[in-house]
Design an enzyme around this catalytic site. Structure first.
Site, PDB file in Angstrom:
ATOM      1  N   HIS A   2     -14.137  -7.131 -44.387  1.00 49.79           N
ATOM      2  CA  HIS A   2     -13.649  -8.227 -45.235  1.00 49.79           C
ATOM      3  C   HIS A   2     -12.795  -9.283 -44.505  1.00 49.79           C
ATOM      4  O   HIS A   2     -13.134 -10.455 -44.447  1.00 49.79           O
ATOM      5  CB  HIS A   2     -12.771  -7.659 -46.362  1.00 49.79           C
ATOM      6  CG  HIS A   2     -13.381  -6.590 -47.182  1.00 49.79           C
ATOM      7  ND1 HIS A   2     -14.287  -6.836 -48.177  1.00 49.79           N
ATOM      8  CD2 HIS A   2     -13.199  -5.244 -47.181  1.00 49.79           C
ATOM      9  CE1 HIS A   2     -14.633  -5.703 -48.764  1.00 49.79           C
ATOM     10  NE2 HIS A   2     -13.993  -4.713 -48.176  1.00 49.79           N
TER      11      HIS A   2
HETATM   12  C1  BDR Z   1      -9.419  -6.108 -49.373  1.00 52.09           C
HETATM   13  O1  BDR Z   1      -8.666  -4.976 -49.774  1.00 52.09           O
HETATM   14  C2  BDR Z   1      -8.196  -4.267 -48.649  1.00 52.09           C
HETATM   15  O2  BDR Z   1      -8.423  -2.921 -48.800  1.00 52.09           O
HETATM   16  C3  BDR Z   1      -8.871  -4.872 -47.439  1.00 52.09           C
HETATM   17  O3  BDR Z   1      -7.975  -4.876 -46.339  1.00 52.09           O
HETATM   18  C4  BDR Z   1      -9.224  -6.258 -47.875  1.00 52.09           C
HETATM   19  O4  BDR Z   1      -8.179  -7.175 -47.640  1.00 52.09           O
HETATM   20  C5  BDR Z   1     -10.848  -5.933 -49.818  1.00 52.09           C
HETATM   21  O5  BDR Z   1     -10.916  -5.824 -51.205  1.00 52.09           O
END
Ligand code: BDR
Ligand code: CA
Length: 312
Positions: free
Chosen positions: A242
């Site tokens: 992400h």
């Molecule tokens: C987001 O949530 C976190 O667990 C990850 O680092 C990312 O920023 C994804 O939904």
């Protein structure tokens, strides 16, 4: 001239890769500081993990600040089930020796924006938006000085990953997200609609490992760790990576497409709390407040990551 940024983060393996990409790209990105926030794991771990990553990158001079340890109004929700107890499970990395800055992360954001010329500092939130919202609330004069906010959070077509309706970062502190989305600052949103197209397949992870460097191997081990959860959840060939979409966007905006639309945050409904209600089809006349990204050239993204991580 590189983009001058503050990274606001809750590392998190994918946050770690986003930070590494920024620190590996001085031509395009100057990291003024990193502010940690409670999110994937509590603040004591996110600030420590941020320092571990700066040292892994060979950049111990980077300024790391601890920010807020809890959302504005709610109890902290964490994600150890994805990221592990330490938040950065996977590789064995030494405890950091570089110092944590004394100043509070929110004060650093406020002071930096006040000190720098208007329109020259970009905020890059990779976790819950608590620090940014607190800074805007305490110092409204800084809001118009922000060049842009490029954040990871939200979802529309992919809906939720922590609840059926909400993405984790927005869900953890929806009141903070609402303050940020209503601030009037230009916002670019790397939503799950983008990041779920950026999957770390075995080939892509092997490319990180094959760098043979401390950084390449650590990134491959981090990804191996959080993939076990996501692959099972999504039944896919790899997990979404992400947060590096944010820093990749600063280097290669051409890899992404989206729409400039209205996005509102649900803060009251128990069922859909933290949902990013995105007017993708333009069915309201609410003001456009966000560039909401929907596609990514995934192979170019992973090639960029591999090429840049090789520099560290
Ligand atoms: C987001 O949530 C976190 O667990 C990850 O680092 C990312 O920023 C994804 O939904
Ligand atoms: Ca994150």
């Amino acid at each position: 001239m590189p983009r001058r940024i503050i990274i606001d983060t809750d590392p998190g393996q994918d946050d770690a890769v986003a930070i590494l990409l920024a620190l590996a790209s001085p031509e395009e990105i100057e990291v003024l500081g990193i502010t940690a926030v409670a999110g994937n794991v509590p603040l004591a771990l996110t600030e420590k993990n941020a320092r571990i990553i700066c040292e892994l990158a060979g950049k111990p001079e980077t300024k790391v600040f601890a920010g807020c340890d809890a959302p504005i109004r709610r109890k902290l929700v964490t994600a150890e089930h994805v990221h592990g107890q330490a938040g950065l499970n996977g590789p064995k990395l030494p405890d950091p020796v570089m110092p944590l800055q004394d100043q509070h992360g929110v004060d650093f954001i406020i002071d930096t924006l006040r000190a720098e010329p208007a329109g020259t500092v970009t905020l890059c939130p990779l976790g819950p938006l608590t620090n940014i919202a607190q800074a805007f609330t305490r110092a409204p004069d800084i809001v118009e000085k922000v060049q842009e906010i490029v954040l990871m959070g939200g979802a529309y077509f992919e809906v939720g990953n922590i609840t059926p309706a909400a993405e984790f970062n927005i869900y953890v502190d929806p009141e903070a997200a609402q303050i940020v989305f209503r601030s009037g600052v230009p916002i670019t949103v790397m939503s799950l609609d983008v990041t779920h197209k950026a999957l770390v397949t075995p080939e892509r992870n092997n490319a990180f490992r094959a760098l043979g460097t401390k950084v390449g191997i650590a990134v491959a081990e981090m990804t191996d760790f959080f993939e076990r959860f996501d692959k099972e959840k999504y039944g896919s060939d790899g997990a979404p990576l992400h947060d590096p979409c944010v820093t990749a966007y600063l280097i290669r905006p051409d890899l992404f497409t989206g729409r400039h639309i209205n996005v509102e945050i649900e803060t009251t409904s128990e069922l859909t709390l933290g949902m990013t209600v995105a007017d993708w089809w333009g069915v309201t006349d609410r003001p456009r407040n966000a560039m909401f990204m929907g596609t990514i050239d995934a192979q170019e993204y992973f090639d960029l990551l591999t090429e840049r991580l090789a520099r560290l």
